[in-house]
Design an enzyme around this catalytic site. Structure first.
Site, PDB file in Angstrom:
ATOM      1  CG  HIS A  87      -2.050  -0.866   1.222  1.00  0.00           C
ATOM      2  ND1 HIS A  87      -1.963  -2.196   0.899  1.00  0.00           N
ATOM      3  CD2 HIS A  87      -3.369  -0.638   1.500  1.00  0.00           C
ATOM      4  CE1 HIS A  87      -3.170  -2.742   0.969  1.00  0.00           C
ATOM      5  NE2 HIS A  87      -4.042  -1.822   1.329  1.00  0.00           N
ATOM      6  CD  GLU A 127      -5.994   4.679   1.479  1.00  0.00           C
ATOM      7  OE1 GLU A 127      -7.231   4.528   1.481  1.00  0.00           O
ATOM      8  OE2 GLU A 127      -5.217   3.946   2.107  1.00  0.00           O
ATOM      9  CG  ASP A 157     -11.341  -3.000   3.723  1.00  0.00           C
ATOM     10  OD1 ASP A 157     -11.045  -4.160   4.045  1.00  0.00           O
ATOM     11  OD2 ASP A 157     -10.505  -2.083   3.615  1.00  0.00           O
TER      12      ASP A 157
END
Length: 346
Positions: free
Chosen positions: A206, A209, A288
């Protein structure tokens, strides 16, 4: 009456064949399943997961992320038995198929489930067995990305990388690094990524973000990222974005979660057009669904509406999702052909 030149109705995004490259394990759970399993075992869920679902979330500060993580941990706690895990995987596969999914790479941190399921190896065995079963039952091609948690010690990540390496070619296709990217030192996880790299696994941390371009550079330089979980904030640095394009690093963009967590104020602010204009490979993902209330097709539908995307642009997003995946070459070819068929006039 009519002028004979009426515009064709937009094609159904749920029918568009696509690959799903950014879906977290517990976060894939159906809301109804969460409620049912909690009631079965007498688990009291917070209002944000019941009456106020989907929850109002923001990760603009550490308190906001803690609340998000707490809800995720509560949801994970309802998974008590192997049959619960099997149900989650099958339902995630069914939901992706309903949304046009042809290939799914589901991301899991086995250490988050180890205590209840006999350790990280036993849990990984269980997940892979469930994935094989769900794939056979639904026809969805599936694989697993093992992800370390950046809030844990980097030595734990090395353990997970060695675990993932043992399963390379046997259902595990990648290695990631998740959780709040503002926590820990990303460069400290480089040794784990070298273990995964030697095993031929896709490197997909990741980045980009909750932190901006400077962190994406660390993911590229220190971790050797070949795909970026999110990566959407590369749009803020055109030089970096060009580097990403030239290197062929795909971005797993999750628009609805970006807005829910406060990365962008609204869907029209998600810089998808800028990424595409620069030539970036983008694969839309749901992240999610349990916490954000939207599954795979919803990402395509909201981006179509927010940015007035044409069917040709949606088809190109779907093509890029297959191309950025670790699906077998024949599955990629079938997926790309199916995208072309979706575009053909009725």
């Amino acid at each position: 009456m009519g002028d004979g030149g009426a515009a064709r109705a937009p094609r159904d995004v749920r029918a568009l064949p696509k690959a799903h490259l950014h879906l977290h394990f517990t976060g894939s759970m159906r809301h109804a399943t969460l409620i049912e399993l909690a009631e079965r075992d007498g688990i009291t869920l917070p209002d944000a997961l019941v009456e106020d679902w989907p929850p109002r979330l923001s990760a603009a500060d550490e308190k906001g992320w803690f609340r998000f993580q707490r809800l995720y941990d509560v949801a994970r706690s309802v998974l008590r038995t192997p049959d619960d895990v099997r149900r989650l995987v099958v339902e995630a596969a069914e939901d992706d198929v309903a949304d046009g999914g042809r290939w799914l790479e589901i991301q899991v941190d086995p250490s988050g489930y180890a205590a209840r399921f006999g350790g990280i190896t036993a849990f990984t065995d269980l997940v892979l067995d469930c994935v094989r079963d769900a794939s056979a039952r639904t026809g969805l091609g599936m694989a697993v990305v093992v992800a370390a948690n950046r809030t844990r010690h980097p030595l734990d990540a090395r353990t997970l990388a060695r675990l993932a390496a043992q399963y390379a070619g046997r259902g595990v296709v990648g290695f990631g690094l998740s959780n709040d990217e503002r926590r820990g030192r990303t460069e400290d996880f480089a040794p784990a990524f070298r273990i995964a790299e030697r095993a031929g696994l896709l490197l997909a941390p990741h980045g980009g973000e909750l932190r901006g371009p400077e962190h994406i550079r660390v993911c590229l330089d220190d971790l050797g990222a070949q795909r970026l979980g999110h990566g959407v904030r590369a749009a803020e640095d055109l030089e970096l974005l060009d580097r990403i394009v030239q290197a062929g690093v795909a971005l797993e963009v999750c628009p609805i979660s970006n807005v829910a967590l406060g990365v962008y104020s609204d869907l029209t602010s998600v810089p998808l057009p800028e990424l595409l204009a620069a030539g970036a490979a983008v694969a839309l993902g749901a992240d999610d669904p349990l916490l954000f209330g939207s599954r795979l097709a919803g990402q395509y539908a909201t981006m179509r509406a927010a940015h007035d995307l044409t069917d040709d642009q949606l088809a190109e997003l779907a093509r890029m999702s297959f191309q950025a995946s670790r699906a077998p070459e024949d599955a990629k070819a079938e997926g790309l052909a199916a995208v072309d068929a979706w575009l053909k006039p009725a």
